[in-house]
Scaffold this active site. Sequence first.
Site, PDB file in Angstrom:
ATOM      1  N   SER A  17       0.861  -1.313  -0.069  1.00 54.71           N
ATOM      2  CA  SER A  17       0.009  -0.111   0.070  1.00 54.71           C
ATOM      3  C   SER A  17       1.086   1.309   0.115  1.00 54.71           C
ATOM      4  O   SER A  17       0.382   2.182  -0.342  1.00 54.71           O
ATOM      5  CB  SER A  17      -0.971  -0.107   1.093  1.00 54.71           C
ATOM      6  OG  SER A  17      -0.324   0.095   2.410  1.00 54.71           O
ATOM      7  N   HIS A 115       8.160   3.362   8.804  1.00 57.42           N
ATOM      8  CA  HIS A 115       8.352   2.464   9.945  1.00 57.42           C
ATOM      9  C   HIS A 115       7.051   2.847  10.882  1.00 57.42           C
ATOM     10  O   HIS A 115       6.549   4.267  10.652  1.00 57.42           O
ATOM     11  CB  HIS A 115       9.232   2.644  11.045  1.00 57.42           C
ATOM     12  CG  HIS A 115       9.349   1.912  12.214  1.00 57.42           C
ATOM     13  ND1 HIS A 115       9.387   0.522  12.278  1.00 57.42           N
ATOM     14  CD2 HIS A 115       8.925   1.917  13.453  1.00 57.42           C
ATOM     15  CE1 HIS A 115       9.342  -0.163  13.139  1.00 57.42           C
ATOM     16  NE2 HIS A 115       9.014   0.813  14.230  1.00 57.42           N
TER      17      HIS A 115
HETATM   18  C1  GRF Z   1       3.783  -0.487   6.729  1.00 57.70           C
HETATM   19  O1  GRF Z   1       2.943  -0.506   8.179  1.00 57.70           O
HETATM   20  C2  GRF Z   1       5.216  -0.002   7.206  1.00 57.70           C
HETATM   21  O2  GRF Z   1       5.277   1.024   7.904  1.00 57.70           O
HETATM   22  C3  GRF Z   1       5.849  -1.244   7.447  1.00 57.70           C
HETATM   23  O3  GRF Z   1       5.296  -2.305   6.679  1.00 57.70           O
HETATM   24  C4  GRF Z   1       4.049  -2.073   6.620  1.00 57.70           C
HETATM   25  C5  GRF Z   1       3.882  -2.202   4.836  1.00 57.70           C
HETATM   26  O4  GRF Z   1       2.736  -2.023   4.352  1.00 57.70           O
HETATM   27  N1  GRF Z   1       7.420  -1.154   7.351  1.00 57.70           N
HETATM   28  P1  GRF Z   1       2.341  -1.952   2.801  1.00 57.70           P
HETATM   29  O5  GRF Z   1       3.091  -3.359   2.298  1.00 57.70           O
HETATM   30  O6  GRF Z   1       3.340  -0.879   2.263  1.00 57.70           O
HETATM   31  O7  GRF Z   1       0.948  -2.139   2.701  1.00 57.70           O
END
Ligand code: GRF
Length: 210
Positions: A17, A115
């Site tokens: 996402s 993060h």
């Molecule tokens: C996010 O919450 C990011 O902060 C963490 O992993 C998750 C990835 O989500 N590092 P997506 O795959 O971008 O939806």
Amino acid sequence: MGTAILSIGVLGSGKGSNCQSLIDAIAEGRLRARIACVISDVPDALILERARRHGIPAYYLDPAPFKTKLEGEAETRVIETLRAHGVQVVALAGYMRIVKTRLLEAFPQRVLNIHPALLPAFPGMDAWKQALAYGVKVAGCTVHIVDAGTDTGPILLQKTVPVREDDTPDRLHARIQEQEHRAYPEAMQLVAEGRIRLDGRRVRIAPAVL
Ligand code: GRF
């Protein structure tokens, strides 16, 4: 980086996402960049499918024999692929591996991560769960430059999310992700405009040129 279009390479392991938020920001003119390629260590990760839907070169690169880090031949393949696509900045977007010095040295101060917590609180896995269990009243997300530690690099941008009385880990994570989807494109645009400079641990942001 002047007025040239910034070339971003995205590494991700999951639903992508955040990668989508970069794609959308570019399409809407909020981010002056292009996604040069997307690389995953998971063959059927949705992030690859999202990239292909938008005509972005997308690669599954086998991370074997390592389970939790990017090293050895797999690391070499990732660096070569990023270079072959002219990548200037690497965006970790849900990339579930520890990146090692060879990638960091190939793109000095140009590997970013997002993060789901207000670092330095709650590094590591399931940060929003850690935050909720700890009892903080304000949670959030952090975009930082990646260094050799885990979630320890210089902080580029943070966004806050109030914790609600009725929050569950899933609800809190969903609201943090909404802010992530604003934070990552904004941070990348600052990089694209050449406005960030490292001053010790502090990431200095130059004022916008109007
Ligand atoms: C996010 O919450 C990011 O902060 C963490 O992993 C998750 C990835 O989500 N590092 P997506 O795959 O971008 O939806």
